[in-house]
Write a protein that holds these residues in place. Structure first.
Motif, PDB file in Angstrom:
ATOM      1  N   ILE A 190      77.265   2.842  84.475  1.00 51.22           N
ATOM      2  CA  ILE A 190      75.897   3.233  83.979  1.00 51.22           C
ATOM      3  C   ILE A 190      75.992   4.494  84.354  1.00 51.22           C
ATOM      4  CG2 ILE A 190      73.420   2.861  84.193  1.00 51.22           C
ATOM      5  CD1 ILE A 190      73.923   0.430  85.256  1.00 51.22           C
ATOM      6  N   LEU A 191      75.443   5.174  83.127  1.00 52.95           N
ATOM      7  CA  LEU A 191      75.361   6.496  82.112  1.00 52.95           C
ATOM      8  C   LEU A 191      73.580   6.339  81.757  1.00 52.95           C
ATOM      9  CD1 LEU A 191      75.390   9.490  81.697  1.00 52.95           C
ATOM     10  CD2 LEU A 191      76.977   9.231  80.256  1.00 52.95           C
ATOM     11  N   THR A 192      72.819   6.445  82.506  1.00 55.83           N
ATOM     12  CA  THR A 192      71.456   6.046  81.916  1.00 55.83           C
ATOM     13  C   THR A 192      70.701   7.348  81.811  1.00 55.83           C
ATOM     14  OG1 THR A 192      69.120   5.367  82.109  1.00 55.83           O
ATOM     15  CG2 THR A 192      70.274   5.107  84.217  1.00 55.83           C
ATOM     16  N   ALA A 193      69.733   7.863  81.282  1.00 55.01           N
ATOM     17  CA  ALA A 193      68.351   8.997  80.662  1.00 55.01           C
ATOM     18  C   ALA A 193      67.585   8.417  81.732  1.00 55.01           C
ATOM     19  CB  ALA A 193      68.727   9.666  79.751  1.00 55.01           C
ATOM     20  N   GLY A 194      66.907  10.061  82.211  1.00 56.06           N
ATOM     21  CA  GLY A 194      65.730   9.951  83.032  1.00 56.06           C
ATOM     22  C   GLY A 194      65.284  10.297  83.997  1.00 56.06           C
ATOM     23  N   GLU A 195      64.342  10.256  85.003  1.00 59.39           N
ATOM     24  CA  GLU A 195      64.699  10.737  86.189  1.00 59.39           C
ATOM     25  C   GLU A 195      65.183   9.722  86.913  1.00 59.39           C
ATOM     26  OE1 GLU A 195      62.230  10.490  90.283  1.00 59.39           O
ATOM     27  OE2 GLU A 195      61.724   9.328  88.600  1.00 59.39           O
TER      28      GLU A 195
END
Ligand SMILES: [Mg+2]
Length: 232
Positions: free
Chosen positions: A120-125
């Motif tokens: 998984i490559l996810t944007a965010g905190e």
């Protein structure tokens, strides 16, 4: 050996589905054309932004207004409170997000393939996104170490460094990795510049960009079919 790297938001679950479901729960009807519902709701979302940003209108009020306007245009039966009640139902649904049965089934099958790695490559905190992994039950297929949250790296999508970090993590060549995401700019453009393959989930039917992904789909059903074709 190959790898599939998934985005999370609007890729493994959809905000759009929850927006429609909240209306259905509130009104007690089935929305006949969910795509049209979302198109109108998003169009209405462009209006009154200034009021929202200046704090004159609350998120609950504006979402309630968007719902009412959408009901009106689609001729759905509603009472005055059904806007804010749908906004409340949407917040409630967000706290019980789940993957679709079809996607669960597909991830089960993909995770049993020996020469395939899932990540998984996810944007965010960091904390927020890792909580989401747990809430969605994604930890069943993705170990914590197979997940990159941009907030932990100092980079933002679509920085090429994120894609290189993932290649190192998976010990795979760029051409052996597929990126699956809903944002052309953040997921797909980055993957293409990194030399990865890609599947773009173009949920809102945006115009095709100059540089195309390997595969473009417009729904979860099409995504599942495409992944089954390539990997199963
Ligand atoms: Mg996304």
């Amino acid at each position: 050996m190959r790898g599939i790297v998934f985005d999370i938001d609007d890729t493994l679950y959809t905000r759009q589905d929850m927006l429609v479901r909240a209306a259905e729960i509130t009104l007690g009807v089935t929305v006949p054309d969910p795509r049209e519902f979302i198109r109108i709701f998003y169009e209405k979302s462009e209006v009154n932004m200034a009021g929202l940003e200046s704090g004159r209108i609350t998120t609950r009020e504006i979402n309630g207004w968007r719902y009412i306007e959408t009901y009106k245009i689609l001729g759905l039966p509603y009472s005055p409170d059904d806007g804010v009640l749908a906004a409340d139902a949407y917040l409630e649904l967000q706290s019980h997000m789940t993957l679709s049965d079809d996607l669960t089934d597909l991830l089960d099958k993909l995770s049993k393939i020996d020469d395939l790695k899932l990540a998984i490559l996810t944007a965010g905190e960091s904390k927020h996104q890792r909580n989401k992994v747990t809430m969605l039950g994604l930890d069943r297929w993705f170990a914590p170490d197979d997940i990159i949250v941009t907030g932990e790296t100092g980079y933002t999508k679509p920085d090429i460094e994120l894609f290189r970090m993932m290649e190192n993590k998976l010990s795979l060549d760029p051409s052996s990795i597929w990126m699956i995401g809903d944002s052309y700019k953040h997921d797909i453009e980055g993957a293409i510049s990194a030399g990865w393959h890609s599947v773009w989930i173009n949920r809102r039917g945006l115009p095709s960009p100059a540089v195309s992904p390997d595969i473009e789909v417009d729904s979860d059903g099409e995504l599942i079919k495409a992944l089954a074709r390539v990997f199963l």
